[in-house]
Design a protein around this motif. Structure first.
Motif, PDB file in Angstrom:
ATOM      1  N   GLU A 145       0.916  -1.242  -0.158  1.00  0.00           N
ATOM      2  CA  GLU A 145       0.291  -0.004  -0.115  1.00  0.00           C
ATOM      3  C   GLU A 145       0.625   1.372   0.134  1.00  0.00           C
ATOM      4  O   GLU A 145       1.926   1.028   0.901  1.00  0.00           O
ATOM      5  CB  GLU A 145      -0.793   0.218   1.412  1.00  0.00           C
ATOM      6  CG  GLU A 145      -1.925  -1.281   1.983  1.00  0.00           C
ATOM      7  CD  GLU A 145      -2.660  -1.101   2.909  1.00  0.00           C
ATOM      8  OE1 GLU A 145      -3.181  -0.232   2.882  1.00  0.00           O
ATOM      9  OE2 GLU A 145      -1.500  -1.786   3.645  1.00  0.00           O
ATOM     10  N   SER A 150       2.745   7.863  -5.348  1.00  0.00           N
ATOM     11  CA  SER A 150       2.245   6.814  -6.061  1.00  0.00           C
ATOM     12  C   SER A 150       3.900   5.976  -6.391  1.00  0.00           C
ATOM     13  O   SER A 150       4.918   6.627  -6.287  1.00  0.00           O
ATOM     14  CB  SER A 150       1.679   6.868  -7.212  1.00  0.00           C
ATOM     15  OG  SER A 150       0.671   7.286  -6.822  1.00  0.00           O
ATOM     16  N   THR A 263      -0.826   2.796  -5.834  1.00  0.00           N
ATOM     17  CA  THR A 263      -1.135   4.034  -5.827  1.00  0.00           C
ATOM     18  C   THR A 263      -1.532   4.575  -3.874  1.00  0.00           C
ATOM     19  O   THR A 263      -2.505   3.084  -3.663  1.00  0.00           O
ATOM     20  CB  THR A 263      -2.144   5.270  -6.357  1.00  0.00           C
ATOM     21  OG1 THR A 263      -3.422   3.923  -6.737  1.00  0.00           O
ATOM     22  CG2 THR A 263      -1.366   4.973  -8.094  1.00  0.00           C
ATOM     23  N   ASP A 266      -5.039   2.238  -5.552  1.00  0.00           N
ATOM     24  CA  ASP A 266      -4.967   1.335  -5.732  1.00  0.00           C
ATOM     25  C   ASP A 266      -3.223   0.262  -5.578  1.00  0.00           C
ATOM     26  O   ASP A 266      -2.295   0.251  -6.097  1.00  0.00           O
ATOM     27  CB  ASP A 266      -4.572   1.028  -7.284  1.00  0.00           C
ATOM     28  CG  ASP A 266      -4.680   0.102  -8.531  1.00  0.00           C
ATOM     29  OD1 ASP A 266      -5.459  -0.681  -7.316  1.00  0.00           O
ATOM     30  OD2 ASP A 266      -4.488   0.149  -9.019  1.00  0.00           O
TER      31      ASP A 266
END
Length: 280
Positions: A145, A150, A263, A266
């Motif tokens: 995570e 990102s 990200t 995501d």
């Protein structure tokens, strides 16, 4: 793709033990959260030693070209531990935190910003180890995570299965059917060219776009199947003592050649299952 040039710390605290049916699993959170042992009906299937077992590769897998990768316009340098490259991520060198345990499950985490892990982006890695209630399979799941910016990342596992686990002189047989092999250059990195799979021995990456599916068979003793939804697997069988079948979320040097951005909305997640059955 593997090397013996690196060294690993020894565990500093007691490992976490899971058990069900005829299977016993130990996880060493202080030694890179590796699965240090898998015993089925009393037989150890993993090569023993501080740097063996089955360790998570995160936040990258295999080698990074000269330890460098780009994220947009920023160039980052990772420690070179398999000269001239960086290999297998930083997670295997760290002590992970045990988040929860039960008789058959355990979850572990570490922060990517851990001072002992030279990774330039904050985030968290989670490793879930689940032994089936009947003791017939083991599932490993890893998540990466991002906490802010990102970044490209990879995750996977590097198991060392004992070639002659039963001591009867019968070596394990590996069966798998990849669609392609990543051509390996003299620098041990994929050239970017896909070729038809060649005979081993291997220290090579293969493509299985319908998911990794490989079977290790100790003749007359045990069959172990490795499955994962990911399409990449590295096979390393150049050592006499062990055979490695390594599902991973991208090819070696993938932070540069096939970056998968993590990200804040995501995360990267990968899972692998070993299932086994006795043949005698």
């Amino acid at each position: 793709m593997s090397t013996d040039e690196d060294t690993q710390p020894a565990p500093r605290t007691a490992p976490v033990r899971l058990a069900a049916g005829a299977a016993e699993v130990t996880v060493q959170p202080d030694n890179g959260c590796r699965v240090g042992s898998l015993r089925v009906a009393g037989t150890e299937l993993l090569r023993q030693g501080a740097k063996y077992g089955c360790f998570p590769m995160v936040p990258w897998c295999g080698r990074i070209d000269h330890g460098q990768f780009r994220n947009g316009g920023r160039l980052h340098q990772m420690p070179v531990n398999a000269a001239p490259h960086a290999i297998h991520g930083t997670g295997r060198n760290l002590a992970w935190r045990t988040a929860r345990t039960s008789a058959t499950q355990a979850a572990f985490t570490y922060d990517l910003s851990d001072p002992a892990a030279p990774w330039p982006y904050p985030g968290r890695v989670t490793h879930l180890v689940e032994l089936a209630e009947d003791g017939g399979s083991l599932t490993l799941t890893m998540g990466v995570e991002a906490a802010a910016d990102s970044f490209p990342a990879q995750a996977g596992w590097h198991p060392w299965f004992r070639r002659n686990a039963f001591g009867d002189g019968a070596d394990v047989r590996l069966d798998f059917a990849p669609e392609w092999q990543e051509e390996r250059g003299d620098d041990h990195l994929p050239t970017g060219r896909r070729i038809l799979p060649r005979p081993g021995p291997w220290d090579d990456c293969f493509g299985m776009p319908r998911g990794v599916d490989a079977t290790l068979t100790w003749p007359g003793r045990l069959e172990l199947r490795v499955t994962s939804r990911t399409e990449w697997v590295v096979v390393y069988d150049e050592q006499e003592a062990a055979v490695c079948v390594e599902p991973q979320s991208g090819p070696p040097n993938g932070l540069n050649t096939a970056p998968r951005l993590v990200t804040p909305i995501d995360p990267l997640e990968i899972s692998m299952t070993w299932s086994w059955r006795e043949l005698s």
